[in-house]
Design a protein around this motif. Structure first.
Motif, PDB file in Angstrom:
ATOM      1  N   VAL A  22     -64.922  63.617 -59.773  1.00  0.00           N
ATOM      2  CA  VAL A  22     -64.368  62.871 -60.922  1.00  0.00           C
ATOM      3  C   VAL A  22     -63.304  62.044 -60.560  1.00  0.00           C
ATOM      4  N   LEU A  23     -62.102  62.253 -60.099  1.00  0.00           N
ATOM      5  CA  LEU A  23     -61.229  62.049 -59.159  1.00  0.00           C
ATOM      6  C   LEU A  23     -61.600  60.789 -58.536  1.00  0.00           C
ATOM      7  N   ALA A  24     -62.116  61.764 -57.151  1.00  0.00           N
ATOM      8  CA  ALA A  24     -63.244  61.201 -56.073  1.00  0.00           C
ATOM      9  C   ALA A  24     -63.693  59.521 -56.717  1.00  0.00           C
ATOM     10  N   GLU A  25     -64.676  59.891 -57.462  1.00  0.00           N
ATOM     11  CA  GLU A  25     -65.084  58.111 -57.949  1.00  0.00           C
ATOM     12  C   GLU A  25     -64.343  57.660 -58.119  1.00  0.00           C
ATOM     13  N   LEU A  26     -63.235  57.783 -58.664  1.00  0.00           N
ATOM     14  CA  LEU A  26     -62.535  56.918 -59.488  1.00  0.00           C
ATOM     15  C   LEU A  26     -61.132  56.050 -58.913  1.00  0.00           C
ATOM     16  N   ILE A  33     -60.091  59.513 -49.640  1.00  0.00           N
ATOM     17  CA  ILE A  33     -59.777  60.257 -50.155  1.00  0.00           C
ATOM     18  C   ILE A  33     -59.735  61.518 -48.899  1.00  0.00           C
ATOM     19  N   SER A  34     -58.959  62.872 -48.656  1.00  0.00           N
ATOM     20  CA  SER A  34     -59.279  63.830 -48.384  1.00  0.00           C
ATOM     21  C   SER A  34     -59.477  65.078 -49.739  1.00  0.00           C
ATOM     22  N   LEU A  55     -53.065  65.344 -55.409  1.00  0.00           N
ATOM     23  CA  LEU A  55     -53.370  65.925 -57.056  1.00  0.00           C
ATOM     24  C   LEU A  55     -53.671  67.085 -56.955  1.00  0.00           C
ATOM     25  N   LEU A  56     -53.159  67.589 -57.638  1.00  0.00           N
ATOM     26  CA  LEU A  56     -53.341  69.613 -57.896  1.00  0.00           C
ATOM     27  C   LEU A  56     -53.317  69.955 -58.683  1.00  0.00           C
ATOM     28  N   PRO A 113     -58.563  57.391 -66.713  1.00  0.00           N
ATOM     29  CA  PRO A 113     -58.686  56.234 -65.715  1.00  0.00           C
ATOM     30  C   PRO A 113     -57.781  55.666 -65.520  1.00  0.00           C
ATOM     31  N   PRO A 114     -56.975  54.533 -66.508  1.00  0.00           N
ATOM     32  CA  PRO A 114     -55.779  53.506 -66.308  1.00  0.00           C
ATOM     33  C   PRO A 114     -54.700  54.369 -66.720  1.00  0.00           C
TER      34      PRO A 114
END
Length: 498
Positions: A22-26, A33-34, A55-56, A113-114
């Motif tokens: 979800v985060l990678a697509e965003l 992205i890694s 992002l942890l 997301p924003p």
């Protein structure tokens, strides 16, 4: 020459691949992205260099997020990488532990997301600014050679100030009006901690039934729907020169009068609320096109004194507000139905002469020492000339036999312990007539359980619309209803009418 790459590299660490996806697509369109699912790999990747932000997650097998953050901060190779926790652990204690470990921000799932994009941009921008400032300081230490060198460096400093101006506008422009950003640039003390007392008009909005809806749709659909809604509302608020303080999930907190105050702040706030309600048709038209449920929004406004300023610590601060006027706004907003705008008497007086008031009544909000007069606004005269569609009350179809329900009075966000047997005696969804011995006040929120129905559709939430005239009957409006329950109630009403 700029040493920072055009596309920043971000590491996403979460033990659940679905969350990473979800985060990678965003973020994939803006960043490289890694990703990894465990703490040891995160430390290894960070030590390898070229990471600009992490992002942890907190809850992970082996090394949890707190320990990973502590080790990153203790290692000279990685202590300069900003860490943002993205976690489902939303309690204050975990948030405090996160900042104590050295994190620069803390985002709770489910996220908007924003908000995620804006906070990432802010932290990357601040990191770049620190690099620029360090370089500038090194250059300034070499300015003692002669007057020519001093004048040359002065020109260089002016160029850096122009770049800082651009950075601040790019970083804060999404959340403040243009005047708000200009205040940050014009005042040398504007980014320091502290505040001032100001009279402002506070606006809070919230979507009705969104929490229930979000539990029934795929996460990607929920995020997409919320994103489209917030983009429309943000545009309207900034157009009316409001300052967005917070996105509270599907809710919005905005100010009119801070950091810059104007004589027409209350009027612009009410005009903004009307424009937002009118824009819901645009939002819902897009939802209908995508075969998604429609939204309804309630808006509350109040005018009063607050303390506004930069709140937080030297490591993390934001522009915010505190004061009883904020709390009262929240209470007023909680009384609204979908499609309604309710305002305090203070806001109504400040807009005297141009408002169209549908009705007014006194309420006793929780924590208030005396009754508060509120007004339902349905329109506004020149120069705004805005009017909401008329809200009509549908006649109720009387049931042959009462539909058995159990009712609990809501206390804030939680249902009370006392359960009362009652019955629905007439229907015209989303409204009904309830027969009970409760005699609850108008605008009280209720938890309603349909007796004998499947668990997945049995729990509904409603607001009381009328006082008890002595016969134990009150009209209620359902504010949050499972789809199956809505179909059941509509079908029941249709059978009676036919």
């Amino acid at each position: 020459m700029n040493d920072i790459p055009t596309r920043s590299r971000i590491l996403i660490v979460d033990d659940l691949p679905g969350n990473i996806k979800v985060l990678a697509e965003l973020l994939k369109d803006e960043y490289d992205i890694s990703m990894t699912t465990n703490g040891p790999d995160a430390l290894r990747l960070a030590q390898g260099g070229n990471l600009e932000l992490i992002l942890l997650d907190i809850v992970m097998p082996g090394l949890d997020g707190f320990e990973v953050c502590r080790r990153l901060q203790a290692d000279p190779r990685t202590h300069g990488i900003p860490v943002i926790f993205v976690t489902g652990q939303g309690d204050i204690e975990n948030e405090a532990r996160g900042f104590a470990c050295g994190a620069v921000d803390y985002i709770t799932k489910p996220f908007s997301p924003p908000i995620v994009r804006a906070r990432i941009k802010t932290q990357l921008g601040l990191k770049r600014a620190r690099v620029q400032i360090e370089k500038s300081n090194q250059e300034i230490h070499q300015l003692n050679d002669n007057l020519v060198a001093v004048l040359a460096e002065q020109k260089r400093a002016n160029e850096l100030l122009n770049r800082a101006d651009h950075f601040i506008r790019a970083t804060f422009g999404r959340h403040l009006s243009e005047d708000g950003v200009s205040t940050l640039l014009d005042s040398p003390d504007s980014l320091r901690l502290g505040g001032e007392k100001l009279e402002v008009t506070v606006m809070m909005s919230d979507l009705r039934g969104f929490t229930l809806l979000s539990e029934r749709l795929p996460p990607e659909e929920v995020v997409s729907m919320l994103n489209r809604y917030l983009e429309v509302m943000t545009e309207i608020i900034l157009h009316h020169q409001g300052t967005i303080i917070e996105f509270l999930g599907d809710g919005i907190l905005a100010l009119f009068g801070a950091p810059v105050g104007r004589p027409d702040d209350p009027r612009r706030a009410v005009a903004c609320a009307l424009a937002m309600q009118l824009a819901m048709e645009r939002v819902n038209a897009e939802n209908r096109r995508r075969h998604l449920p429609e939204f309804k929004m309630g808006v509350g406004l109040n005018t009063g004194m607050v303390v506004a300023g930069n709140i937080g610590s030297d490591k993390r601060a934001k522009y915010g507000v505190v004061g009883s006027a904020i709390n009262l706004t929240g209470r007023i907003e909680s009384l609204t139905l979908g499609g309604q705008i309710l305002i305090s008497d203070a806001t109504a007086l400040a807009c005297s002469g141009i408002l169209t008031i549908d009705r007014s009544w006194e309420v006793m909000p929780k924590g208030a020492g005396r009754p508060v007069l509120i007004h339902q606004v349905c329109g506004m005269g020149a120069p705004y000339s805005l009017r909401l569609p008329q809200m009509t009350q549908t006649p109720l179809a009387r049931l042959a036999e009462p539909l058995a329900i159990r009712v609990r009075v809501m206390e804030g966000k939680h249902a009370g312990q006392s359960e009362h047997d009652a019955g629905l005696t007439a229907l015209a969804f989303p409204e009904a007539e309830m027969h009970s011995g409760l005699k609850v006040e108008r605008l009280t929120n209720l938890r309603v359980e349909l007796v004998g129905q499947p668990v997945g559709m049995s729990v509904l939430y409603a607001k009381v619309l009328t006082e008890d005239d002595g016969d134990g009957r009150q009209r209620i409006h359902f504010t949050s209803t499972p789809v199956e329950a809505e179909w059941f109630l509509r079908r029941l009403a249709e059978e009676v009418e036919n």
